[in-house]
Design a protein around this motif. Structure first.
Motif, PDB file in Angstrom:
ATOM      1  N   GLY A  37       0.868  -1.291  -0.219  1.00 26.25           N
ATOM      2  CA  GLY A  37      -0.385  -0.014  -0.192  1.00 26.25           C
ATOM      3  C   GLY A  37       0.906   1.066  -0.072  1.00 26.25           C
ATOM      4  N   ASN A  38       0.389   2.588   0.078  1.00 25.31           N
ATOM      5  CA  ASN A  38       0.933   3.842   0.292  1.00 25.31           C
ATOM      6  C   ASN A  38       0.682   4.559   1.251  1.00 25.31           C
ATOM      7  OD1 ASN A  38       1.900   3.137  -2.956  1.00 25.31           O
ATOM      8  ND2 ASN A  38       0.022   3.795  -3.166  1.00 25.31           N
ATOM      9  N   TYR A  39       1.556   4.472   1.834  1.00 23.50           N
ATOM     10  CA  TYR A  39       1.207   4.904   2.973  1.00 23.50           C
ATOM     11  C   TYR A  39       1.506   6.597   3.589  1.00 23.50           C
ATOM     12  CZ  TYR A  39       0.212   0.130   4.655  1.00 23.50           C
ATOM     13  OH  TYR A  39       0.015  -1.224   4.527  1.00 23.50           O
ATOM     14  N   ARG A  40      -0.008   7.332   3.270  1.00 21.12           N
ATOM     15  CA  ARG A  40       0.597   8.769   3.716  1.00 21.12           C
ATOM     16  C   ARG A  40       0.310   8.932   5.238  1.00 21.12           C
ATOM     17  NH1 ARG A  40      -2.543  13.460   4.012  1.00 21.12           N
ATOM     18  NH2 ARG A  40      -1.928  15.638   2.828  1.00 21.12           N
ATOM     19  N   LEU A  41       1.557  10.419   5.418  1.00 17.93           N
ATOM     20  CA  LEU A  41       2.413  10.449   5.976  1.00 17.93           C
ATOM     21  C   LEU A  41       2.588  12.023   6.000  1.00 17.93           C
ATOM     22  CD1 LEU A  41       5.948   8.659   6.813  1.00 17.93           C
ATOM     23  CD2 LEU A  41       2.977   7.892   7.664  1.00 17.93           C
ATOM     24  N   THR A  42       2.318  13.017   7.348  1.00 14.33           N
ATOM     25  CA  THR A  42       2.240  13.895   7.216  1.00 14.33           C
ATOM     26  C   THR A  42       3.335  14.828   8.617  1.00 14.33           C
ATOM     27  OG1 THR A  42       0.127  14.502   8.834  1.00 14.33           O
ATOM     28  CG2 THR A  42      -0.333  14.622   6.434  1.00 14.33           C
ATOM     29  N   ARG A  43       3.791  14.015   9.000  1.00 12.11           N
ATOM     30  CA  ARG A  43       4.337  14.549   9.787  1.00 12.11           C
ATOM     31  C   ARG A  43       5.836  12.814  10.146  1.00 12.11           C
ATOM     32  NH1 ARG A  43       0.321  13.040  14.036  1.00 12.11           N
ATOM     33  NH2 ARG A  43       1.076  11.937  15.043  1.00 12.11           N
ATOM     34  N   THR A  44       7.262  13.080  10.959  1.00  6.15           N
ATOM     35  CA  THR A  44       7.852  12.090  11.525  1.00  6.15           C
ATOM     36  C   THR A  44       7.170  11.410  12.443  1.00  6.15           C
ATOM     37  OG1 THR A  44      10.268  13.736  10.786  1.00  6.15           O
ATOM     38  CG2 THR A  44      10.451  11.491  12.098  1.00  6.15           C
ATOM     39  N   LEU A  45       8.108   9.780  11.780  1.00  5.18           N
ATOM     40  CA  LEU A  45       7.037   8.958  12.517  1.00  5.18           C
ATOM     41  C   LEU A  45       8.751   8.734  13.359  1.00  5.18           C
ATOM     42  CD1 LEU A  45       5.848   6.172   9.495  1.00  5.18           C
ATOM     43  CD2 LEU A  45       4.650   7.588  11.981  1.00  5.18           C
ATOM     44  N   GLN A  46       8.736   8.841  15.063  1.00  4.04           N
ATOM     45  CA  GLN A  46       9.314   8.712  15.549  1.00  4.04           C
ATOM     46  C   GLN A  46       9.583   7.409  16.333  1.00  4.04           C
ATOM     47  OE1 GLN A  46      11.351  11.114  16.235  1.00  4.04           O
ATOM     48  NE2 GLN A  46      10.148  12.557  15.542  1.00  4.04           N
ATOM     49  N   VAL A  47      10.872   6.688  16.015  1.00  3.48           N
ATOM     50  CA  VAL A  47      11.207   5.288  16.613  1.00  3.48           C
ATOM     51  C   VAL A  47      11.956   6.099  17.756  1.00  3.48           C
ATOM     52  CG1 VAL A  47      12.182   2.645  16.402  1.00  3.48           C
ATOM     53  CG2 VAL A  47      11.110   4.298  14.522  1.00  3.48           C
ATOM     54  N   ASP A  48      11.939   5.860  19.043  1.00  3.37           N
ATOM     55  CA  ASP A  48      12.565   6.117  20.080  1.00  3.37           C
ATOM     56  C   ASP A  48      12.983   4.779  21.032  1.00  3.37           C
ATOM     57  OD1 ASP A  48      13.844   7.363  22.685  1.00  3.37           O
ATOM     58  OD2 ASP A  48      11.699   8.686  23.633  1.00  3.37           O
ATOM     59  N   LEU A  49      13.977   4.331  20.972  1.00  3.03           N
ATOM     60  CA  LEU A  49      14.319   2.916  20.747  1.00  3.03           C
ATOM     61  C   LEU A  49      15.011   3.262  22.246  1.00  3.03           C
ATOM     62  CD1 LEU A  49      16.637   2.339  18.381  1.00  3.03           C
ATOM     63  CD2 LEU A  49      15.070   0.973  18.185  1.00  3.03           C
ATOM     64  N   ALA A  50      14.529   3.806  23.296  1.00  4.27           N
ATOM     65  CA  ALA A  50      14.806   3.624  24.828  1.00  4.27           C
ATOM     66  C   ALA A  50      13.662   3.224  25.009  1.00  4.27           C
ATOM     67  CB  ALA A  50      15.369   4.992  25.464  1.00  4.27           C
ATOM     68  N   ARG A  51      12.427   3.836  24.645  1.00 11.31           N
ATOM     69  CA  ARG A  51      11.279   3.582  24.549  1.00 11.31           C
ATOM     70  C   ARG A  51      10.626   2.867  24.570  1.00 11.31           C
ATOM     71  NH1 ARG A  51       6.868   6.110  23.078  1.00 11.31           N
ATOM     72  NH2 ARG A  51       7.860   6.686  20.885  1.00 11.31           N
ATOM     73  N   VAL A  52      10.740   2.500  23.426  1.00 15.63           N
ATOM     74  CA  VAL A  52       9.979   1.061  23.013  1.00 15.63           C
ATOM     75  C   VAL A  52      10.739   0.266  22.249  1.00 15.63           C
ATOM     76  CG1 VAL A  52       8.088   3.041  21.472  1.00 15.63           C
ATOM     77  CG2 VAL A  52      10.061   1.747  19.948  1.00 15.63           C
ATOM     78  N   GLY A  53      11.732  -0.536  22.800  1.00 20.32           N
ATOM     79  CA  GLY A  53      12.846  -0.717  22.600  1.00 20.32           C
ATOM     80  C   GLY A  53      13.117  -1.315  21.367  1.00 20.32           C
ATOM     81  N   ARG A  54      13.350  -2.386  20.751  1.00 21.51           N
ATOM     82  CA  ARG A  54      13.917  -3.480  20.400  1.00 21.51           C
ATOM     83  C   ARG A  54      12.917  -3.574  19.053  1.00 21.51           C
ATOM     84  NH1 ARG A  54      16.020  -7.304  23.938  1.00 21.51           N
ATOM     85  NH2 ARG A  54      14.824  -8.634  23.022  1.00 21.51           N
ATOM     86  N   THR A  55      12.945  -2.616  17.715  1.00 18.88           N
ATOM     87  CA  THR A  55      12.418  -2.677  16.267  1.00 18.88           C
ATOM     88  C   THR A  55      12.543  -2.717  15.172  1.00 18.88           C
ATOM     89  OG1 THR A  55      11.092  -1.056  18.261  1.00 18.88           O
ATOM     90  CG2 THR A  55      10.802  -0.800  15.580  1.00 18.88           C
ATOM     91  N   GLY A  56      11.629  -3.339  14.617  1.00 20.41           N
ATOM     92  CA  GLY A  56      12.034  -3.416  12.919  1.00 20.41           C
ATOM     93  C   GLY A  56      10.814  -2.807  11.970  1.00 20.41           C
ATOM     94  N   LEU A  57      11.303  -2.363  10.929  1.00 14.18           N
ATOM     95  CA  LEU A  57      10.086  -1.846   9.914  1.00 14.18           C
ATOM     96  C   LEU A  57       9.947  -2.332   8.600  1.00 14.18           C
ATOM     97  CD1 LEU A  57      10.964   0.962  12.018  1.00 14.18           C
ATOM     98  CD2 LEU A  57       8.967   1.522  10.558  1.00 14.18           C
ATOM     99  N   ASP A  58       9.300  -3.190   8.997  1.00 15.57           N
ATOM    100  CA  ASP A  58       9.134  -3.896   7.168  1.00 15.57           C
ATOM    101  C   ASP A  58       8.128  -4.191   5.911  1.00 15.57           C
ATOM    102  OD1 ASP A  58      10.206  -6.619   6.204  1.00 15.57           O
ATOM    103  OD2 ASP A  58       8.216  -6.899   6.005  1.00 15.57           O
ATOM    104  N   GLY A  59       8.824  -3.679   4.967  1.00 13.20           N
ATOM    105  CA  GLY A  59       7.664  -3.232   3.812  1.00 13.20           C
ATOM    106  C   GLY A  59       7.116  -4.258   3.154  1.00 13.20           C
ATOM    107  N   ALA A  60       7.090  -5.488   3.377  1.00 10.05           N
ATOM    108  CA  ALA A  60       6.715  -6.597   2.761  1.00 10.05           C
ATOM    109  C   ALA A  60       7.135  -6.853   1.226  1.00 10.05           C
ATOM    110  CB  ALA A  60       4.673  -6.522   2.221  1.00 10.05           C
ATOM    111  N   GLY A  61       8.482  -7.196   1.285  1.00 11.90           N
ATOM    112  CA  GLY A  61       9.067  -6.926   0.378  1.00 11.90           C
ATOM    113  C   GLY A  61       9.072  -6.388  -1.117  1.00 11.90           C
TER     114      GLY A  61
END
Length: 210
Positions: A37-61
């Motif tokens: 899909g096409n995911y429209r953003l209007t501001r920055t997505l924040q990945v604050d690792l100290a807060r949310v822990g180990r994280t990965g983002l995957d775009g389905a191939g």
């Protein structure tokens, strides 16, 4: 594991999916999945690792796209590493919560004149693989401290700024490999005001950058 559709993201390129995706990240469950899909953003997505822990983002191939319709980076990866690359310079909480955030198989397209791709600040082992970033200012902006950066098999194409900007960064043990970095008006890979050691740039097609 979080599927952004389960948090209300639409992925049609018109709806603002920022809140839904940020909610999925903030749940801190680890892998954040983007179905095609096409995911429209209007501001920055924040990945604050100290807060949310180990994280990965995957775009389905590679079938998912983030459309950055606001200023600033689409993604911000933030850690708290402040020491050297020596094993003794890492705190236990960095291994527990912050190590090796992965962004994989995802496209970022800019739809704002001040849109950027990915910002990396104070992160240990940030890993980008199979990422396409185009039509932004700077594709990847690395600043502050970073350790063991890997960029592999990526495409940074037709951007108004820089492909990979190492900017005021203290950086160790970094590899940029097997990537296509071209048509970036202010340079393919650019280093400014930085202290960098063991930087390996190999097997890339870096061309038509000004």
């Amino acid at each position: 594991m979080s599927n952004v559709r389960d948090f209300g993201a639409i992925g049609d390129g018109r709806a603002d999916d920022t809140e839904a995706i940020q909610h999925a990240i903030d749940e801190g469950v680890g892998l954040v999945e983007f179905p095609r899909g096409n995911y429209r953003l209007t501001r920055t997505l924040q990945v604050d690792l100290a807060r949310v822990g180990r994280t990965g983002l995957d775009g389905a191939g590679g079938s998912a796209k983030l459309v950055m319709a606001g200023p600033g980076p689409a993604l911000s990866l933030k850690g708290t590493h402040a020491q050297t690359a020596d094993p003794g310079g890492f705190r236990p909480e960095e291994w527990q919560k912050e190590r090796m955030p992965i962004v994989a198989d995802l496209e970022i397209e800019g739809r704002h004149p001040q849109a950027d791709g990915i910002r990396i600040v104070g992160v240990m082992q940030p890993t980008l693989k199979g990422v396409l970033i185009r039509e932004v200012r700077t594709a990847v902006h690395v600043t502050s401290r970073a350790r063991n950066l890997i960029i592999d098999g990526c495409h940074f194409y037709h951007n108004t700024g820089i492909g990979v900007h190492l900017d005021q960064v203290n950086l160790h043990q970094s590899i940029i490999a097997d990537s296509h970095i071209s048509y970036c008006r202010l340079g393919g890979i650019r280093i400014d005001n930085s202290e960098i050691r063991n930087l390996q740039i190999t097997g890339n097609d870096i061309e038509y950058n000004n």
